[in-house]
Design a protein around this motif. Structure first.
Motif, short mmCIF file in Angstrom:
data_model
loop_
_atom_site.label_atom_id
_atom_site.label_comp_id
_atom_site.label_asym_id
_atom_site.label_seq_id
_atom_site.Cartn_x
_atom_site.Cartn_y
_atom_site.Cartn_z
N ASN A 147 -39.65 8.56 3.82
CA ASN A 147 -39.17 9.18 2.58
C ASN A 147 -38.35 8.23 1.72
OD1 ASN A 147 -36.92 9.14 4.23
ND2 ASN A 147 -36.78 11.37 4.43
N LYS A 148 -37.63 7.31 2.34
CA LYS A 148 -36.91 6.31 1.55
C LYS A 148 -37.89 5.49 0.73
CE LYS A 148 -35.51 2.52 3.47
NZ LYS A 148 -34.80 1.53 4.31
N GLU A 149 -38.98 5.06 1.36
CA GLU A 149 -39.98 4.25 0.66
C GLU A 149 -40.64 5.03 -0.47
OE1 GLU A 149 -39.17 2.54 4.61
OE2 GLU A 149 -39.62 4.56 3.91
N VAL A 150 -40.90 6.32 -0.25
CA VAL A 150 -41.50 7.16 -1.28
C VAL A 150 -40.59 7.27 -2.49
CG1 VAL A 150 -42.05 9.57 -1.82
CG2 VAL A 150 -43.07 8.49 0.18
N HIS A 175 -35.30 21.45 6.30
CA HIS A 175 -33.85 21.33 6.08
C HIS A 175 -33.38 19.94 6.49
CE1 HIS A 175 -32.95 25.95 6.20
NE2 HIS A 175 -34.00 25.64 5.45
N LYS A 176 -33.95 19.42 7.58
CA LYS A 176 -33.63 18.04 7.99
C LYS A 176 -34.02 17.05 6.90
CE LYS A 176 -33.85 18.07 13.07
NZ LYS A 176 -34.51 17.42 14.23
N GLU A 177 -35.19 17.27 6.29
CA GLU A 177 -35.64 16.36 5.23
C GLU A 177 -34.71 16.42 4.02
OE1 GLU A 177 -37.68 14.27 6.00
OE2 GLU A 177 -39.11 15.10 7.43
N VAL A 178 -34.21 17.60 3.71
CA VAL A 178 -33.27 17.74 2.59
C VAL A 178 -32.02 16.90 2.86
CG1 VAL A 178 -31.70 19.31 1.40
CG2 VAL A 178 -34.07 19.98 1.79
N ALA A 179 -31.49 17.00 4.06
CA ALA A 179 -30.28 16.24 4.40
C ALA A 179 -30.53 14.74 4.28
CB ALA A 179 -29.82 16.60 5.81
N ARG A 180 -31.66 14.29 4.76
CA ARG A 180 -31.99 12.87 4.70
C ARG A 180 -32.21 12.42 3.26
NH1 ARG A 180 -31.25 8.90 8.29
NH2 ARG A 180 -31.58 10.55 9.82
N LEU A 181 -32.94 13.21 2.49
CA LEU A 181 -33.21 12.86 1.10
C LEU A 181 -31.94 12.86 0.26
CD1 LEU A 181 -36.54 14.78 0.50
CD2 LEU A 181 -36.22 12.32 0.23
N ALA A 185 -30.98 9.86 -2.08
CA ALA A 185 -30.78 10.07 -3.51
C ALA A 185 -29.46 9.47 -3.97
CB ALA A 185 -30.82 11.57 -3.82
N LYS A 186 -28.41 9.69 -3.20
CA LYS A 186 -27.10 9.13 -3.57
C LYS A 186 -27.14 7.60 -3.58
CE LYS A 186 -24.06 12.95 -2.17
NZ LYS A 186 -25.08 14.00 -2.06
N MET A 192 -30.82 14.95 -6.82
CA MET A 192 -31.90 15.67 -6.16
C MET A 192 -31.70 17.18 -6.26
SD MET A 192 -33.16 15.75 -2.17
CE MET A 192 -31.78 16.79 -1.69
N GLN A 193 -32.76 17.88 -6.57
CA GLN A 193 -32.77 19.34 -6.54
C GLN A 193 -33.67 19.79 -5.39
OE1 GLN A 193 -34.70 21.27 -9.87
NE2 GLN A 193 -33.53 23.16 -9.58
N ALA A 194 -33.12 20.50 -4.42
CA ALA A 194 -33.89 21.00 -3.28
C ALA A 194 -34.42 22.40 -3.59
CB ALA A 194 -33.04 21.03 -2.02
N LEU A 195 -35.73 22.56 -3.47
CA LEU A 195 -36.37 23.85 -3.73
C LEU A 195 -37.13 24.25 -2.46
CD1 LEU A 195 -37.80 22.94 -7.26
CD2 LEU A 195 -35.81 24.37 -6.79
N LEU A 196 -36.52 25.08 -1.62
CA LEU A 196 -37.12 25.52 -0.37
C LEU A 196 -37.54 26.98 -0.53
CD1 LEU A 196 -34.71 23.89 2.23
CD2 LEU A 196 -36.83 22.97 1.25
N VAL A 197 -38.80 27.28 -0.24
CA VAL A 197 -39.36 28.58 -0.58
C VAL A 197 -40.02 29.24 0.63
CG1 VAL A 197 -39.73 27.87 -2.96
CG2 VAL A 197 -41.57 27.55 -1.29
N LYS A 198 -40.22 30.56 0.52
CA LYS A 198 -40.77 31.35 1.62
C LYS A 198 -42.12 31.96 1.32
CE LYS A 198 -36.22 32.66 3.48
NZ LYS A 198 -36.35 31.91 4.74
N SER A 199 -42.63 31.82 0.11
CA SER A 199 -43.93 32.40 -0.24
C SER A 199 -44.67 31.47 -1.19
CB SER A 199 -43.76 33.78 -0.90
OG SER A 199 -43.22 33.63 -2.21
N PHE A 200 -45.99 31.68 -1.29
CA PHE A 200 -46.79 30.84 -2.18
C PHE A 200 -46.43 31.09 -3.64
CE2 PHE A 200 -50.96 29.90 -4.34
CZ PHE A 200 -50.85 28.53 -4.24
#
Length: 322
Positions: A147-150, A175-181, A185-186, A192-200
């Protein structure tokens, strides 16, 4: 797959070999592969493919699938962990391979910590701290996404970028990816804006919202129960206006470019570690490592729509996605 199904399958296989006169060629040792997920899940299948390659002729490979992506409730995973423990007590395999986080969380940590049976884990995301590894009877491979490279590549492509959105399923691994990202980002002076969703439907709405940022990082949608891949392709083709990228294998069709881990690496390494242990090496003497390989993909249609011209160092290595 239930414990009964696993056991029944093993009996049928052994009888078939005996009838063909080949039973004597079976390895004398048994390895139990406990997957957090289900057969047919691309990541799961890649790890299993690598494991089969490494362990061919070394041990009989039995399988138990916890199926926790399609059944994300914590109590379901805990019940499956207990079911796997009962199978281990009944079948007495020589070694257990525990794949992905839930197998470590709900089988290894509560039931197999410092037990006589050796355990090789793989696919654990980013850190083993929450499971208390290493134990005396364990070793394993951590799954580290590029993710750092991306993020760095996206920032380099977009001169002056100041923000990005991360869109994924609302599940513990993401959630782990959000913490790492957030840390990345900093470091990169990005918001960074985290958008975690439960439906399509929520994913579609969040994707539109994400277009307000300079670029979008797409995380794993597994855990969204009504996810619709074909409709997502049509939707992204119509709605995408910004650079989209990802480090998840499932998001290649929806990303201008993506860098993704190779699941086979996890299985191959786990199998090689298992061979060392079966030959007498103590698990604790085999260092815990992180994966080192990833593949690169790009989508020329989405790149053209976003007005992105990818550099040669991506185009020369990447596999083209239609």
């Amino acid at each position: 797959m239930s414990r009964v199904a696993v056991a029944a399958g093993a009996v049928v296989a052994l009888l078939a070999l005996a009838g063909s006169g080949m039973a004597e060629t079976l390895p004398s040792r048994t390895c139990l592969y406990v997957s957090s997920y289900h057969p047919g899940y691309h990541w799961n299948d890649g790890i299993e493919r690598g494991l089969e390659k490494s362990l061919a002729g070394v041990c009989r490979l039995e399988r138990f699938y916890m199926d926790t992506n399609r059944n994300p409730a914590p109590e379901f995973s805990q019940a499956k962990g207990a079911e796997a423990k009962a199978l281990i007590e009944a079948a007495k395999p020589d070694l257990v391979v525990a794949c992905d986080d839930n197998a470590s969380k709900d089988l290894v940590k509560p039931f197999l910590k410092d037990a006589p049976i050796p355990v090789v884990f793989c696919g654990v995301n980013w850190t083993v701290a929450e499971y208390g590894y290493p134990y005396a009877n364990t070793t394993g491979m951590i799954e580290v996404a590029p993710n750092k490279e991306v993020v760095q590549e996206a920032k380099a492509l977009l001169k002056g970028a100041s923000s990005f959105a991360f869109l994924a399923a609302d599940v513990p691994t993401q959630h782990k990816e959000v913490a790492r990202l957030d840390v990345i980002a900093k470091r990169e002076s990005l918001e960074m804006q985290a958008l975690l969703v439960k439906s399509f439907a929520d994913w579609q709405a969040a994707f539109r919202q994400a277009q307000e940022r300079d670029f979008v990082v797409l995380g794993n949608p597994v855990g969204i129960p009504d996810w619709n891949g074909p409709l997502a392709k049509t939707f992204v083709a119509a709605e995408s206006r910004k650079l989209t990228t990802s480090f998840g294998i499932f998001m290649r069709p929806y990303s201008v470019f993506s860098m993704v881990n190779v699941p086979d690496e996890q299985g191959e390494w786990a199998g090689e570690a298992a061979k060392l242990i079966l030959d007498g090496r103590k698990p604790a003497d085999i260092p815990i490592v992180a994966n080192r390989r990833w593949d690169l993909f790009f989508n020329p249609a989405l790149a053209a729509k976003a007005g992105i011209h990818l550099p040669d160092h991506i185009l020369q290595r990447a596999v083209k996605i239609d």
